[in-house]
Enzyme design. Structure first.
Site, PDB file in Angstrom:
ATOM      1  N   PRO A   1     -25.626  60.924  -9.439  1.00  0.00           N
ATOM      2  CA  PRO A   1     -27.085  60.911  -9.435  1.00  0.00           C
ATOM      3  C   PRO A   1     -27.705  60.008  -8.375  1.00  0.00           C
ATOM      4  O   PRO A   1     -27.190  58.926  -8.095  1.00  0.00           O
ATOM      5  CB  PRO A   1     -27.446  60.412 -10.840  1.00  0.00           C
ATOM      6  N   ASN A   2     -28.796  60.487  -7.827  1.00  0.00           N
ATOM      7  CA  ASN A   2     -29.630  59.779  -6.840  1.00  0.00           C
ATOM      8  C   ASN A   2     -28.989  59.671  -5.461  1.00  0.00           C
ATOM      9  O   ASN A   2     -29.602  59.134  -4.539  1.00  0.00           O
ATOM     10  CB  ASN A   2     -30.040  58.376  -7.337  1.00  0.00           C
TER      11      ASN A   2
ATOM     12  N   ARG B   1     -33.284  55.747   0.089  1.00  0.00           N
ATOM     13  CA  ARG B   1     -33.195  55.000  -1.158  1.00  0.00           C
ATOM     14  C   ARG B   1     -32.618  53.603  -0.905  1.00  0.00           C
ATOM     15  O   ARG B   1     -31.493  53.478  -0.404  1.00  0.00           O
ATOM     16  CB  ARG B   1     -32.251  55.781  -2.067  1.00  0.00           C
TER      17      ARG B   1
ATOM     18  N   TYR C   1     -27.922  50.482   0.440  1.00  0.00           N
ATOM     19  CA  TYR C   1     -27.069  51.641   0.734  1.00  0.00           C
ATOM     20  C   TYR C   1     -27.064  52.067   2.196  1.00  0.00           C
ATOM     21  O   TYR C   1     -26.300  52.953   2.581  1.00  0.00           O
ATOM     22  CB  TYR C   1     -27.481  52.821  -0.156  1.00  0.00           C
TER      23      TYR C   1
ATOM     24  N   ASN D   1     -18.140  59.624  -6.468  1.00  0.00           N
ATOM     25  CA  ASN D   1     -19.030  58.471  -6.605  1.00  0.00           C
ATOM     26  C   ASN D   1     -19.896  58.776  -7.821  1.00  0.00           C
ATOM     27  O   ASN D   1     -20.867  59.529  -7.724  1.00  0.00           O
ATOM     28  CB  ASN D   1     -19.897  58.280  -5.363  1.00  0.00           C
TER      29      ASN D   1
ATOM     30  N   ALA E   1     -24.788  55.740 -10.958  1.00  0.00           N
ATOM     31  CA  ALA E   1     -25.156  54.964 -12.153  1.00  0.00           C
ATOM     32  C   ALA E   1     -24.291  55.317 -13.364  1.00  0.00           C
ATOM     33  O   ALA E   1     -24.081  54.476 -14.253  1.00  0.00           O
ATOM     34  CB  ALA E   1     -26.632  55.197 -12.472  1.00  0.00           C
TER      35      ALA E   1
ATOM     36  N   ASP F   1     -13.993  60.287 -20.028  1.00  0.00           N
ATOM     37  CA  ASP F   1     -13.111  61.137 -20.834  1.00  0.00           C
ATOM     38  C   ASP F   1     -12.699  62.391 -20.066  1.00  0.00           C
ATOM     39  O   ASP F   1     -11.561  62.848 -20.182  1.00  0.00           O
ATOM     40  CB  ASP F   1     -13.795  61.539 -22.146  1.00  0.00           C
TER      41      ASP F   1
ATOM     42  N   GLU G   1     -12.233  56.891  -7.214  1.00  0.00           N
ATOM     43  CA  GLU G   1     -13.621  56.451  -7.427  1.00  0.00           C
ATOM     44  C   GLU G   1     -14.114  55.730  -6.177  1.00  0.00           C
ATOM     45  O   GLU G   1     -13.411  54.858  -5.659  1.00  0.00           O
ATOM     46  CB  GLU G   1     -13.644  55.496  -8.627  1.00  0.00           C
TER      47      GLU G   1
ATOM     48  N   HIS H   1     -17.594  53.832  -4.109  1.00  0.00           N
ATOM     49  CA  HIS H   1     -18.963  53.291  -4.126  1.00  0.00           C
ATOM     50  C   HIS H   1     -19.312  52.801  -2.736  1.00  0.00           C
ATOM     51  O   HIS H   1     -18.484  52.147  -2.078  1.00  0.00           O
ATOM     52  CB  HIS H   1     -19.078  52.122  -5.105  1.00  0.00           C
ATOM     53  N   LEU H   2     -20.532  53.081  -2.322  1.00  0.00           N
ATOM     54  CA  LEU H   2     -21.010  52.565  -1.039  1.00  0.00           C
ATOM     55  C   LEU H   2     -21.108  51.045  -1.079  1.00  0.00           C
ATOM     56  O   LEU H   2     -20.663  50.344  -0.170  1.00  0.00           O
ATOM     57  CB  LEU H   2     -22.399  53.152  -0.722  1.00  0.00           C
TER      58      LEU H   2
ATOM     59  N   ARG I   1     -22.832  42.703  -7.237  1.00  0.00           N
ATOM     60  CA  ARG I   1     -24.205  43.056  -7.585  1.00  0.00           C
ATOM     61  C   ARG I   1     -24.561  42.600  -9.012  1.00  0.00           C
ATOM     62  O   ARG I   1     -23.948  41.694  -9.540  1.00  0.00           O
ATOM     63  CB  ARG I   1     -24.406  44.562  -7.367  1.00  0.00           C
TER      64      ARG I   1
HETATM   65  C1  DQA Z   1     -23.241  53.205  -6.367  1.00  0.00           C
HETATM   66  C2  DQA Z   1     -23.369  51.919  -7.176  1.00  0.00           C
HETATM   67  C3  DQA Z   1     -24.017  52.186  -8.512  1.00  0.00           C
HETATM   68  O1  DQA Z   1     -24.153  50.978  -9.251  1.00  0.00           O
HETATM   69  C4  DQA Z   1     -25.395  52.793  -8.332  1.00  0.00           C
HETATM   70  O2  DQA Z   1     -25.963  53.123  -9.585  1.00  0.00           O
HETATM   71  C5  DQA Z   1     -25.419  53.935  -7.405  1.00  0.00           C
HETATM   72  C6  DQA Z   1     -24.568  53.929  -6.221  1.00  0.00           C
HETATM   73  C7  DQA Z   1     -22.706  52.957  -4.941  1.00  0.00           C
HETATM   74  O3  DQA Z   1     -22.297  53.918  -4.303  1.00  0.00           O
HETATM   75  O4  DQA Z   1     -22.730  51.809  -4.454  1.00  0.00           O
HETATM   76  O5  DQA Z   1     -26.218  54.861  -7.557  1.00  0.00           O
HETATM   77  O6  DQA Z   1     -22.302  54.055  -7.021  1.00  0.00           O
END
Ligand code: DQA
Length: 148
Positions: free
Chosen positions: A10-11, A18, A23, A74, A77, A87, A98, A100-101, A107
């Site tokens: 999401p997002n 954003r 990011y 990724n 949230a 699960d 997994e 994450h940027l 954080r």
């Molecule tokens: C994220 C880190 C998460 O905490 C956050 O909610 C994101 C992006 C990252 O790529 O750093 O939306 O997954």
């Protein structure tokens, strides 16, 4: 030919606009373009999906072993909240990486816990767009060196 699935949670469709201080200015299209170039150079097939919906991500993961050899995700949230996505990953037998940027461990407290990490093969966090590249490279490596 090995087949990889990249899932943006999401997002992440808003990347570039954003919270650029966190990011960066890179857009999802730019990340996808880099991933496609790497996939091409490594001779792997790549599908990329973005979803803001937990259930849709659960379904993508559940259906992935029939079509793919590994998943890079990724979870955004949902990393910190989704037992359902955890699960779904625990239920499949292909490697999941997994990414994450941002460095989630540097954080807010609520971001420092990943529900996904214990069921992922591994995690890449904090390298911006490069996290996806490292994640895809790891997924390709894992499928090439998989036992059985
Ligand atoms: C994220 C880190 C998460 O905490 C956050 O909610 C994101 C992006 C990252 O790529 O750093 O939306 O997954």
């Amino acid at each position: 030919m090995k087949r990889m699935l990249v899932i943006h949670g999401p997002n992440l469709g808003l990347l570039g606009k954003r919270q650029v201080d966190v990011y960066g200015k890179v857009t999802i299209s730019e990340i996808n373009k880099d991933l496609k170039a790497i996939a091409k150079s490594k001779g792997v097939a790549l599908e990329i999906r973005q979803s803001d919906h937990e259930g849709e991500i659960v379904e993508l993961i559940g259906a992935s072993p029939a079509k793919f050899d590994a998943v890079v995700i990724n979870p955004a949230a949902y990393t910190h909240t989704s037992v359902a996505i955890r699960d779904a990953i625990a239920a499949i037998d292909i490697p999941v990486v997994e990414v994450h940027l941002s460095n989630i461990y540097g954080r807010e407290d609520f971001r420092q816990k990943s529900l996904i990490a214990p069921v992922a093969k591994g995690q890449v966090s904090g390298f911006g767009a490069m996290s996806y590249i490292l994640g895809l490279e790891a997924a390709i490596y894992l499928t090439a060196h998989r036992q059985s």
